[in-house]
Design an enzyme around this catalytic site. Structure first.
Site, short mmCIF file in Angstrom:
data_model
loop_
_atom_site.label_atom_id
_atom_site.label_comp_id
_atom_site.label_asym_id
_atom_site.label_seq_id
_atom_site.Cartn_x
_atom_site.Cartn_y
_atom_site.Cartn_z
N LYS A 235 -96.70 49.26 -59.55
CA LYS A 235 -97.41 49.24 -58.27
C LYS A 235 -97.80 47.83 -57.85
O LYS A 235 -97.86 47.53 -56.66
CB LYS A 235 -98.63 50.15 -58.32
CG LYS A 235 -99.73 49.71 -59.29
CD LYS A 235 -100.79 48.81 -58.66
CE LYS A 235 -101.81 48.38 -59.68
NZ LYS A 235 -102.87 47.54 -59.11
N ARG B 244 -106.44 41.41 -54.57
CA ARG B 244 -105.72 40.15 -54.71
C ARG B 244 -104.25 40.26 -54.30
O ARG B 244 -103.69 39.35 -53.68
CB ARG B 244 -105.82 39.69 -56.16
CG ARG B 244 -107.24 39.41 -56.60
CD ARG B 244 -107.41 39.44 -58.11
NE ARG B 244 -107.36 40.81 -58.62
CZ ARG B 244 -107.54 41.12 -59.91
NH1 ARG B 244 -107.79 40.17 -60.78
NH2 ARG B 244 -107.47 42.37 -60.31
#
Length: 347
Positions: free
Chosen positions: A198, A266
């Protein structure tokens, strides 16, 4: 009551102190050499400076890495809370210190590509690094769960995976709450592969955010393009999951984790900057000091796929989004989503 020693005071490990202490267990939070300021802050005020939350008032004890052996004395379980960049340090410095009778649970997401063209999970990697004759139950957590929202007690569903179901049940009893929901699986490769991938694909989907916002960042976010890249990501992730012989049902953990990662964090930031036209070097400079595991897993996965392609086991054309992400971050190629390669014809 159990005593759980958390090694690594990062955001996810620290967030897991909430369900553990609520269930009446004692958490010993040990900082890595990079976590000294976090431990100092938490010990002084209870505030975690990167999670930006007050940690539980009761049931918490804080240790600097110099006192790790003291923190391990009498512990019933260990939680590995390091990032992908810290797995070698953990394997070399911490694994030898953990008693054979104490099970390990890792929050670190990722896989490692080996020279023979295979990919192995972090639990398998840790097992390969154990000193001769040492035995340790090594387990892991996978699934869609951000540290901030876990600390805020938003409903989260994850999977604990490992070989020994009885040990997994013990870990579930420690951490499960009415907001932290835990499934158990012995398919370690399937769970770990799904959630590791992912990160790479969240970067890919986030390119569409940057493209919509434009160079100045003042455009309007679009969702058609994100949805298209999300769909292509799931297609490629399912293919990769099959290649490692992981159960296809694990795609729910990868897809869920992909979804939540795209909405913040992030990886979204780096993908957005790249989509806006920043070079990889410029984007990395903009996010200086931020741990970017998406770069690690994208690079490793692309390298693995290329090795498989060299052996005629896969076709690179089946992974256009992954290959484009790799080209952007490792070969200086500008963002140019290969939309036409996503099209298919079924007869």
């Amino acid at each position: 009551m159990s005593i759980i020693t958390f090694i690594g005071a990062g955001q996810m490990a620290s967030a897991l102190s909430f369900p553990a202490t609520e269930n009446g267990h004692e958490v010993r939070l040990v900082g890595t050499p990079l976590d000294r300021d976090i431990i100092d802050s938490a010990e002084l005020t209870g505030f975690h400076p990167t999670l930006k939350r007050q940690l539980p008032h009761e049931g918490m004890t804080y240790y600097q890495i110099d006192d790790v052996e003291l923190a391990l004395d009498g512990t019933n379980a260990v939680l590995c809370g390091v990032s992908s960049f810290g797995v070698d340090w953990f394997a070399e410095q911490i694994l030898p210190l953990i008693p054979d009778t104490v099970p390990l649970l890792s929050v670190t997401k990722g896989m490692i590509d080996q020279e023979d063209g295979t990919m192995i999970t972090y639990p398998d990697y840790f097992a390969s690094k154990l000193p001769a004759g040492k035995k340790l139950s090594i387990n892991a957590i996978g699934g869609p769960c951000t540290s901030y929202e876990l600390a805020d007690k938003d409903h989260s569903t994850v999977a604990f995976c490992g070989i020994d179901m009885e040990i997994l049940k013990r870990f579930k009893k420690i951490f499960a709450t009415d907001y932290y929901h835990i499934s158990l699986s012995r398919d370690v490769v399937g769970v770990e592969c799904a959630v590791a991938l992912k990160n790479a694909y969240a970067l890919g989907v986030s390119l569409a955010i940057g493209l919509a916002l434009g160079p100045n960042g003042d455009g309007k976010e679009h969702y058609n393009s994100q949805a298209a890249l999300f769909g292509q990501s799931i297609k490629e992730m399912k293919h990769l999951l099959k290649l490692v012989n992981g159960g296809e049902e694990n795609i729910i953990y990868g897809a869920g984790d992909l979804y939540v990662t795209i909405f913040g964090g992030r990886t979204r930031k780096i993908g957005t900057l790249l989509g806006r036209g920043f070079t990889f070097e410029e984007a990395m400079a903009e996010l200086e000091g931020v741990t970017l595991e998406s770069i690690v897993i994208a690079t490793r996965t692309a390298h693995w796929v290329r090795r498989l392609a060299e052996r005629n086991m896969v076709k690179l054309a089946d992974f256009p989004l992954l290959m484009h992400v790799d080209a952007i971050i490792n070969h200086g190629v500008p963002v140019a989503i290969p939309w036409s390669t996503f099209e298919t014809e079924k007869y």
